[in-house]
Write a protein that holds these residues in place. Structure first.
Motif, short mmCIF file in Angstrom:
data_model
loop_
_atom_site.label_atom_id
_atom_site.label_comp_id
_atom_site.label_asym_id
_atom_site.label_seq_id
_atom_site.Cartn_x
_atom_site.Cartn_y
_atom_site.Cartn_z
N GLN A 132 156.99 52.03 -26.10
CA GLN A 132 155.76 51.26 -26.00
C GLN A 132 156.05 49.78 -25.77
O GLN A 132 155.37 49.10 -25.00
CB GLN A 132 154.93 51.46 -27.26
N LEU A 133 157.10 49.29 -26.45
CA LEU A 133 157.49 47.89 -26.29
C LEU A 133 157.99 47.63 -24.87
O LEU A 133 157.66 46.61 -24.27
CB LEU A 133 158.57 47.54 -27.31
N SER A 134 158.76 48.57 -24.34
CA SER A 134 159.27 48.43 -22.98
C SER A 134 158.12 48.37 -21.97
O SER A 134 158.15 47.56 -21.04
CB SER A 134 160.18 49.61 -22.63
N LYS A 135 157.12 49.22 -22.18
CA LYS A 135 155.97 49.23 -21.29
C LYS A 135 155.22 47.90 -21.36
O LYS A 135 154.84 47.32 -20.32
CB LYS A 135 155.02 50.37 -21.68
N GLN A 140 154.01 42.49 -18.99
CA GLN A 140 154.04 41.04 -19.12
C GLN A 140 154.88 40.39 -18.02
O GLN A 140 154.54 39.32 -17.51
CB GLN A 140 154.62 40.65 -20.50
N MET A 141 155.97 41.05 -17.65
CA MET A 141 156.82 40.54 -16.57
C MET A 141 156.07 40.53 -15.24
O MET A 141 156.17 39.58 -14.46
CB MET A 141 158.09 41.38 -16.47
N LEU A 142 155.31 41.60 -14.99
CA LEU A 142 154.51 41.67 -13.76
C LEU A 142 153.44 40.59 -13.74
O LEU A 142 153.18 39.95 -12.71
CB LEU A 142 153.86 43.05 -13.62
N LEU A 143 152.83 40.39 -14.91
CA LEU A 143 151.79 39.36 -15.03
C LEU A 143 152.39 37.97 -14.80
O LEU A 143 151.79 37.12 -14.13
CB LEU A 143 151.16 39.44 -16.43
N GLY A 144 153.58 37.75 -15.35
CA GLY A 144 154.26 36.46 -15.16
C GLY A 144 154.60 36.21 -13.70
O GLY A 144 154.47 35.09 -13.20
N LYS A 145 155.00 37.27 -13.02
CA LYS A 145 155.32 37.16 -11.59
C LYS A 145 154.07 36.78 -10.79
O LYS A 145 154.09 35.92 -9.91
CB LYS A 145 155.89 38.48 -11.09
N GLU A 174 164.76 40.15 -12.60
CA GLU A 174 164.62 40.77 -13.92
C GLU A 174 163.74 42.02 -13.86
O GLU A 174 164.03 43.03 -14.52
CB GLU A 174 164.04 39.76 -14.92
N ILE A 175 162.67 41.94 -13.08
CA ILE A 175 161.78 43.10 -12.93
C ILE A 175 162.51 44.26 -12.27
O ILE A 175 162.39 45.42 -12.68
CB ILE A 175 160.51 42.73 -12.12
N LYS A 180 164.97 49.62 -12.94
CA LYS A 180 166.11 50.54 -12.86
C LYS A 180 166.31 51.26 -14.18
O LYS A 180 166.62 52.46 -14.23
CB LYS A 180 167.39 49.78 -12.48
N GLU A 181 166.17 50.51 -15.28
CA GLU A 181 166.31 51.09 -16.62
C GLU A 181 165.15 52.03 -16.92
O GLU A 181 165.32 53.11 -17.47
CB GLU A 181 166.36 49.98 -17.67
N MET A 182 163.94 51.60 -16.55
CA MET A 182 162.74 52.37 -16.87
C MET A 182 162.65 53.68 -16.10
O MET A 182 162.10 54.67 -16.59
CB MET A 182 161.48 51.55 -16.58
N TYR A 183 163.18 53.69 -14.91
CA TYR A 183 163.03 54.87 -14.06
C TYR A 183 164.31 55.68 -13.92
O TYR A 183 164.39 56.55 -13.05
CB TYR A 183 162.50 54.45 -12.68
#
Length: 206
Positions: A132-135, A140-145, A174-175, A180-183
């Motif tokens: 859940q934290l990773s998601k 947040q990273m996408l929002l920051g981008k 970073e995204i 890569k880690e998430m998928y």
């Protein structure tokens, strides 16, 4: 194990008074029984390597069977929490029972399969917060981008634009690494297993 048993027996006899010989004998018998149970179940309780667990992709049929089995015997053994096999092992001894005997007698899955499923399910549920934290971090990273991209359109000075472009490139890097880690297969397996466990527990109101 045998050395420990001998020492415990010796200590029990040493400190037990002559009038308490029967109690000491009972204590010795209990120690022997626990040791025998531990020896009998040791192979099944060999911890799966964390990397090995991550590669296991659970099937709905086996997860449903696991929860059906532990739910079915819950009323008969209310003081034993079967979902976590290691905990159930200790609680069963406290209740004067042998967990392996209970599983073989009451469940329609083998003891090895029971401990395997318990280990994987326990691991997946323990790592669910991380999922859940990773998601949340990814979102947040996408929002920051998006925020950085919107600022580029605000016509900043050349120097500011250069800094924003540098920050945007770093965010994109970073995204990409995070994705890569998430998928990867291991993450996908854990997520699949977690979603499956959640679905079945919800259906069974556990």
């Amino acid at each position: 194990m045998k050395i420990i048993i001998i020492l415990v027996i010796f200590a029990t006899l040493l400190f037990a008074g002559c009038g308490k010989f029967d109690e000491a004998k009972k204590a010795i018998n209990t120690i022997k029984q626990v040791a025998e149970i531990a020896d009998d179940t040791a192979d099944s309780f060999k911890d799966l390597d964390e990397e090995e667990i991550k590669k296991i992709k659970l099937k709905e049929k086996e997860v449903r069977s696991f929860f059906n089995n532990i739910t079915k015997i819950k009323e008969k053994y209310p003081d034993i929490h079967f979902q976590v096999a290691q905990v159930a092992f200790i609680e069963a001894i406290g209740a004067g029972e042998n967990l392996k005997d209970i599983v073989n007698r009451e469940m329609n899955i083998s003891f090895d399969e029971y401990t395997r499923l318990s280990t994987v399910i326990t691991f997946v549920e323990a790592t669910s917060i991380g999922l859940q934290l990773s998601k949340a971090m990814y979102e947040q990273m996408l929002l920051g981008k998006e925020t950085l991209e919107s600022k580029l359109d605000a016509f900043p000075t050349a120097e500011e634009k250069k800094e924003l472009e540098k920050a945007l490139a770093e965010a994109e890097r970073e995204i990409e690494e995070f994705e890569k880690e998430m998928y990867n297969d291991e993450y996908a397996n854990i997520k699949h297993n977690y979603d499956l466990i959640l679905k079945i527990k919800k259906e069974m109101d556990i």
